[in-house]
Design a protein around this motif. Structure first.
Motif, short mmCIF file in Angstrom:
data_model
loop_
_atom_site.label_atom_id
_atom_site.label_comp_id
_atom_site.label_asym_id
_atom_site.label_seq_id
_atom_site.Cartn_x
_atom_site.Cartn_y
_atom_site.Cartn_z
N GLY A 46 0.79 -1.24 0.00
CA GLY A 46 0.00 0.00 0.00
C GLY A 46 0.81 1.27 0.00
N ARG A 47 2.10 1.16 0.23
CA ARG A 47 2.92 2.37 0.33
C ARG A 47 3.47 2.77 -1.03
N GLU A 48 3.30 4.03 -1.37
CA GLU A 48 3.86 4.58 -2.60
C GLU A 48 4.96 5.57 -2.19
N ILE A 49 6.09 5.51 -2.84
CA ILE A 49 7.25 6.31 -2.44
C ILE A 49 7.42 7.48 -3.41
N ALA A 50 7.46 8.70 -2.88
CA ALA A 50 7.73 9.89 -3.68
C ALA A 50 9.23 10.09 -3.76
N LEU A 51 9.78 9.90 -4.94
CA LEU A 51 11.23 9.97 -5.13
C LEU A 51 11.65 11.34 -5.63
N HIS A 192 -10.78 6.78 -9.57
CA HIS A 192 -11.67 7.94 -9.58
C HIS A 192 -12.06 8.28 -11.01
N SER A 193 -13.20 8.92 -11.15
CA SER A 193 -13.74 9.18 -12.49
C SER A 193 -13.11 10.40 -13.16
N LEU A 194 -12.52 11.31 -12.38
CA LEU A 194 -11.88 12.50 -12.95
C LEU A 194 -10.37 12.39 -12.83
N SER A 195 -9.66 13.05 -13.74
CA SER A 195 -8.20 12.98 -13.75
C SER A 195 -7.59 13.78 -12.61
N HIS A 196 -6.51 13.26 -12.05
CA HIS A 196 -5.78 13.99 -11.02
C HIS A 196 -4.78 14.99 -11.61
N GLN A 197 -4.64 14.97 -12.94
CA GLN A 197 -3.71 15.88 -13.63
C GLN A 197 -2.29 15.80 -13.07
N GLN A 198 -1.91 14.62 -12.60
CA GLN A 198 -0.57 14.38 -12.03
C GLN A 198 -0.25 15.36 -10.89
N THR A 199 -1.29 15.69 -10.12
CA THR A 199 -1.16 16.63 -9.01
C THR A 199 -1.34 15.92 -7.68
N ALA A 200 -0.44 16.18 -6.76
CA ALA A 200 -0.56 15.64 -5.40
C ALA A 200 -1.27 16.66 -4.52
N PHE A 201 -2.11 16.17 -3.60
CA PHE A 201 -2.83 17.03 -2.66
C PHE A 201 -2.51 16.61 -1.24
N ILE A 212 -3.38 12.79 -1.29
CA ILE A 212 -3.67 12.12 -2.55
C ILE A 212 -2.42 12.18 -3.42
N LEU A 213 -1.91 11.02 -3.79
CA LEU A 213 -0.69 10.94 -4.58
C LEU A 213 -1.03 10.32 -5.93
N PRO A 214 -0.72 11.00 -7.04
CA PRO A 214 -1.15 10.54 -8.36
C PRO A 214 -0.36 9.34 -8.87
N MET A 215 -1.08 8.29 -9.21
CA MET A 215 -0.48 7.13 -9.84
C MET A 215 -0.82 7.17 -11.34
#
Length: 401
Positions: A46-51, A192-201, A212-215
């Motif tokens: 479950g962990r995603e790493i921001a490099l 999700h139904s809408l794009s995250h636009q490669q944006t982290a929140f 929220i981290l974009p995959m």
């Protein structure tokens, strides 16, 4: 049996350190309690790493980056920070034409597998699996490990990379400062139904934080941080109720949401060793510094630690100096301490401010976001720290282009 270096822990820090030593004549032993199959094919956790860009450079140098599939890597092109119910956001955009993203998101299990794959087959690295370490020690001549099967191995340098709760660090007499936030992270992936636009929140709602981290595609990693007293009840919500709750907290920004896979629970405890070295002994990775995930520096600091220690070891080898000497280890400690302690203290201050919901803290939170957004020099400093772009690294590894 005698080795030059014994590494306890075959996680990413231990494996990357071993890989960094793969072009030397040093005889290296990696010891881990996990099975060979688990290390070769790590389970999704479950962990995603921001490099950062520095971490990507180091991964490319080792060859690990090249083993990742294209859909394992998701660029983070922008980041937004929100406070409470306010619509005001602190924005970080990629305004550097030389960078294609602020950073990159990669699943933790994919990173672990990538490093395992590049370590396999290197002649001077031996891997011992399904084996726990019962005891450790050192004297002026050597360090040693006592294994659960009764075997005892000696080495010139012993290195722990066995988690922030390292038992071997404690046995070697290195004290650590531990910060229990009494909070728990619920981690999962959601469609999700809408794009995250490669944006982290990063949404600092009152009472809880939602990141929220974009995959790749319309998929995001969701990290909900709450008081540990509430964590179980939220974790046990039905999938539909959990998805609806996240939708509402994001005010519909990503449209309809649906759980994708399992949820995972992680209690949040930060650790910083007060010393990184003792006689013929050093700690790297989370055994040195285990960070709160809010500033996404944990894994990046782990890679930085093994890079720094490797640099000192290779310099010692080139000058005929004992790699386990106090001179070598103190240089590593000074260098890594200068990097980690300000980040550790600063991160804990951020967490303290943005999880405090009293009136004064709420006012300070809103003021902090506006100052950071509108004071250009401060924003540039924060952005540079987020991206951590550094072209040159102080030692050569095969595969670096």
């Amino acid at each position: 049996m005698k080795y030059d270096i014994i590494i306890i822990g075959a996680g990413p820090a231990g494996l990357s350190f071993a890989r960094s030593l793969g072009d030397t004549s040093l005889k290296v032993l990696l010891v881990d309690r996990s099975s060979f199959n688990t290390l070769q094919n790590p389970p999704e956790d479950g962990r995603e790493i921001a490099l950062t860009h520095l971490s990507v450079t180091l991964m490319k140098a080792s060859g690990a980056w090249q083993t990742l599939a294209a859909n394992d890597v998701s660029p983070i092109c922008a980041a937004k920070v929100l406070d409470g119910n306010s619509s005001y956001t602190l924005n970080f955009d990629n305004d550097n034409a030389a960078l294609d993203a602020l950073g990159y998101l990669v699943p933790n299990d994919k990173i672990r597998k990538a490093y395992f794959d590049v370590v396999q087959g290197i002649d001077n690295i031996e891997l011992l699996t399904e084996m726990s370490v019962e005891d450790v020690g050192s004297d002026e001549r050597c360090a040693w490990v006592q294994l659960a099967n009764g075997e005892r191995f000696e080495c010139d340098l012993l290195v722990s990379a066995d988690s922030r709760f390292s038992e071997t660090r404690r046995k070697m007499g290195l004290p650590a400062s531990i910060k229990d936030f009494s909070r728990t992270a619920i981690v999962c992936r959601m469609e999700h139904s809408l794009s995250h636009q490669q944006t982290a929140f990063e949404c600092f709602h009152y009472g809880r934080t939602v990141a929220i981290l974009p995959m790749t595609g319309n998929l995001s990693s969701i990290v909900v941080t709450v008081s540990s007293a509430e964590a179980e009840s939220i974790f046990n919500m039905s999938e539909e109720a959990f998805a609806t709750d996240i939708e509402q907290r994001l005010q519909g920004q990503l449209g309809r949401m649906k759980l994708y896979g399992r949820r995972h629970l992680y209690p949040l405890v930060a650790v910083h060793a007060n010393k990184f070295v003792s006689r013929r002994y050093a700690v790297i990775g989370d055994a040195a510094v285990g960070m709160h995930p809010v500033t996404a520096h944990g894994f990046n600091l782990g890679l930085r630690s093994q890079e720094t220690l490797t640099k000192e070891i290779k310099q010692a080898l080139s000058h005929g100096v004992d790699i386990g000497s106090n001179r070598v280890l103190q240089k590593y400690q000074r260098s890594h301490m200068l990097v980690t302690r300000p980040l550790y203290m600063g991160t804990n201050l951020v967490v303290g401010l943005f999880t405090n919901d009293n009136v004064a803290a709420k006012i300070a939170r809103k003021a902090t976001l506006r100052i950071a957004n509108n004071f250009a020099p401060l924003k540039r400093i924060i952005t540079r720290k987020l991206t951590e772009k550094r072209i040159d690294i102080p030692f050569f590894l095969p595969g670096l282009k």
